[in-house]
Design a protein around this motif. Structure first.
Motif, short mmCIF file in Angstrom:
data_model
loop_
_atom_site.label_atom_id
_atom_site.label_comp_id
_atom_site.label_asym_id
_atom_site.label_seq_id
_atom_site.Cartn_x
_atom_site.Cartn_y
_atom_site.Cartn_z
N ALA A 1 28.81 108.67 18.71
CA ALA A 1 27.84 108.37 17.65
C ALA A 1 28.20 109.17 16.40
CB ALA A 1 26.44 108.72 18.11
N GLY A 2 28.13 108.49 15.25
CA GLY A 2 28.49 109.12 13.99
C GLY A 2 29.93 108.89 13.58
N ASP A 3 30.74 108.42 14.50
CA ASP A 3 32.16 108.15 14.20
C ASP A 3 32.31 106.85 13.42
OD1 ASP A 3 33.76 109.45 17.24
OD2 ASP A 3 32.94 110.43 15.45
N SER A 4 33.53 106.59 13.00
CA SER A 4 33.87 105.36 12.30
C SER A 4 34.92 104.58 13.08
CB SER A 4 34.42 105.70 10.90
OG SER A 4 33.47 106.37 10.12
N LEU A 5 34.95 103.29 12.82
CA LEU A 5 35.92 102.42 13.49
C LEU A 5 36.18 101.23 12.57
CD1 LEU A 5 37.29 102.49 16.32
CD2 LEU A 5 35.49 100.95 17.12
N ARG A 6 37.40 100.75 12.57
CA ARG A 6 37.76 99.61 11.74
C ARG A 6 38.25 98.48 12.61
NH1 ARG A 6 38.91 99.54 6.24
NH2 ARG A 6 40.01 97.70 5.47
N LEU A 7 37.63 97.33 12.48
CA LEU A 7 38.06 96.13 13.18
C LEU A 7 38.80 95.22 12.21
CD1 LEU A 7 34.79 95.24 15.15
CD2 LEU A 7 36.64 96.78 15.82
N SER A 8 39.79 94.53 12.74
CA SER A 8 40.52 93.55 11.94
C SER A 8 40.50 92.21 12.66
CB SER A 8 41.97 93.98 11.73
OG SER A 8 42.07 95.05 10.84
N PHE B 1 30.31 88.82 14.03
CA PHE B 1 29.12 88.73 14.86
C PHE B 1 29.29 89.70 16.03
CE2 PHE B 1 27.13 84.85 13.15
CZ PHE B 1 28.16 84.41 12.33
N ARG B 2 28.20 89.97 16.72
CA ARG B 2 28.31 90.83 17.90
C ARG B 2 27.32 90.38 18.96
NH1 ARG B 2 25.94 96.48 15.30
NH2 ARG B 2 23.73 95.87 15.21
N GLN B 3 27.65 90.71 20.19
CA GLN B 3 26.77 90.38 21.30
C GLN B 3 26.73 91.55 22.26
OE1 GLN B 3 27.68 86.74 23.38
NE2 GLN B 3 25.58 86.58 24.13
N ALA B 4 25.56 92.11 22.41
CA ALA B 4 25.35 93.20 23.35
C ALA B 4 24.95 92.62 24.70
CB ALA B 4 24.26 94.13 22.82
N PRO B 5 25.15 93.36 25.78
CA PRO B 5 24.80 92.85 27.11
C PRO B 5 23.34 92.43 27.19
CG PRO B 5 26.10 94.84 27.29
CD PRO B 5 25.77 94.68 25.84
N GLY B 6 23.13 91.22 27.67
CA GLY B 6 21.78 90.72 27.84
C GLY B 6 21.09 90.26 26.57
N LYS B 7 21.84 90.23 25.48
CA LYS B 7 21.25 89.83 24.20
C LYS B 7 21.98 88.63 23.62
CE LYS B 7 19.38 94.34 22.84
NZ LYS B 7 19.25 95.31 21.73
N GLU C 1 23.38 101.79 19.48
CA GLU C 1 22.91 100.41 19.44
C GLU C 1 23.92 99.46 18.79
OE1 GLU C 1 21.29 103.14 18.39
OE2 GLU C 1 20.13 102.74 16.54
N ASP C 2 25.01 99.99 18.26
CA ASP C 2 26.08 99.14 17.75
C ASP C 2 27.02 98.70 18.88
OD1 ASP C 2 26.26 101.31 14.91
OD2 ASP C 2 25.35 99.31 14.99
N THR C 3 26.81 99.21 20.06
CA THR C 3 27.65 98.83 21.20
C THR C 3 27.51 97.35 21.48
OG1 THR C 3 27.54 101.02 22.21
CG2 THR C 3 28.01 99.16 23.67
N ALA C 4 28.64 96.65 21.49
CA ALA C 4 28.64 95.21 21.69
C ALA C 4 30.08 94.71 21.70
CB ALA C 4 27.87 94.51 20.57
N VAL C 5 30.22 93.44 22.04
CA VAL C 5 31.49 92.75 21.81
C VAL C 5 31.40 92.13 20.42
CG1 VAL C 5 33.04 90.92 22.55
CG2 VAL C 5 31.81 92.28 24.26
N GLN D 1 35.68 94.81 22.29
CA GLN D 1 34.57 95.66 22.70
C GLN D 1 34.49 96.92 21.84
OE1 GLN D 1 32.22 95.26 25.38
NE2 GLN D 1 31.29 97.06 24.40
N VAL D 2 33.29 97.20 21.39
CA VAL D 2 33.00 98.46 20.71
C VAL D 2 31.92 99.16 21.51
CG1 VAL D 2 32.06 99.55 18.63
CG2 VAL D 2 33.65 97.62 18.42
N THR D 3 32.21 100.38 21.93
CA THR D 3 31.25 101.17 22.69
C THR D 3 31.02 102.48 21.97
OG1 THR D 3 32.04 100.21 24.77
CG2 THR D 3 30.74 102.23 24.92
N VAL D 4 29.75 102.77 21.70
CA VAL D 4 29.38 103.99 21.00
C VAL D 4 28.54 104.84 21.94
CG1 VAL D 4 28.32 104.99 18.94
CG2 VAL D 4 29.36 102.70 18.83
N SER D 5 29.05 106.01 22.26
CA SER D 5 28.33 106.90 23.17
C SER D 5 27.54 107.93 22.37
CB SER D 5 29.29 107.58 24.13
OG SER D 5 30.26 108.32 23.41
N SER D 6 26.41 108.32 22.94
CA SER D 6 25.54 109.28 22.24
C SER D 6 25.92 110.71 22.55
CB SER D 6 24.09 109.03 22.63
OG SER D 6 23.95 109.13 24.03
#
Length: 120
Positions: A13-20, A36-42, A88-92, A115-120
């Motif tokens: 959490a608090g880190d940065s990431l760049r998707l292309s 777009f993104r989709q989190a598990p169960g959403k 809460e940004d964790t999602a595909v 997949q983007v996973t953000v741990s607290s």
């Protein structure tokens, strides 16, 4: 047509990431691109979009001020710079392309997701 997302991973959490998103066999400069993104169960949700005509951008309220979408028509890429990431940004994350920016959600062209996973 093929869209390929690159750059997912696991961060704190608090880190940065760049998707292309790299587009193949697409007249890229005439396509609006979106993330777009989709989190598990959403449901899949809109994150950001950039139009082709004037590179105008739009964002969901949940990412506004933290994420930045950009495009490079010479490289056929659409990037999503994500800062101050939250669990809460964790999602595909998926990219999509459509000639009309307001119809991106109905695009026939989608990537396979990253997949983007953000741990607290």
């Amino acid at each position: 047509v093929r869209l390929v997302e690159i750059g997912g991973g696991t961060v704190q959490a608090g880190d940065s990431l760049r998707l292309s998103c790299v587009a193949y066999e697409l007249t890229f400069k005439y396509y609006a691109m979106g993330w777009f993104r989709q989190a598990p169960g959403k449901e899949r949700e809109f994150v950001a979009a950039i139009d082709w005509a004037d590179a105008s951008t739009s964002y969901s309220d949940s990412v506004k001020g933290r994420f930045t979408i950009s495009r490079d028509n010479d490289k056929n890429t659409a990037d999503l710079e994500m800062t101050n990431l939250k669990p809460e940004d964790t999602a595909v994350y998926y990219c999509a392309g459509h000639k009309a920016v307001d119809k991106i959600a109905q695009s026939r062209y989608w990537g396979q997701g990253t997949q983007v996973t953000v741990s607290s």
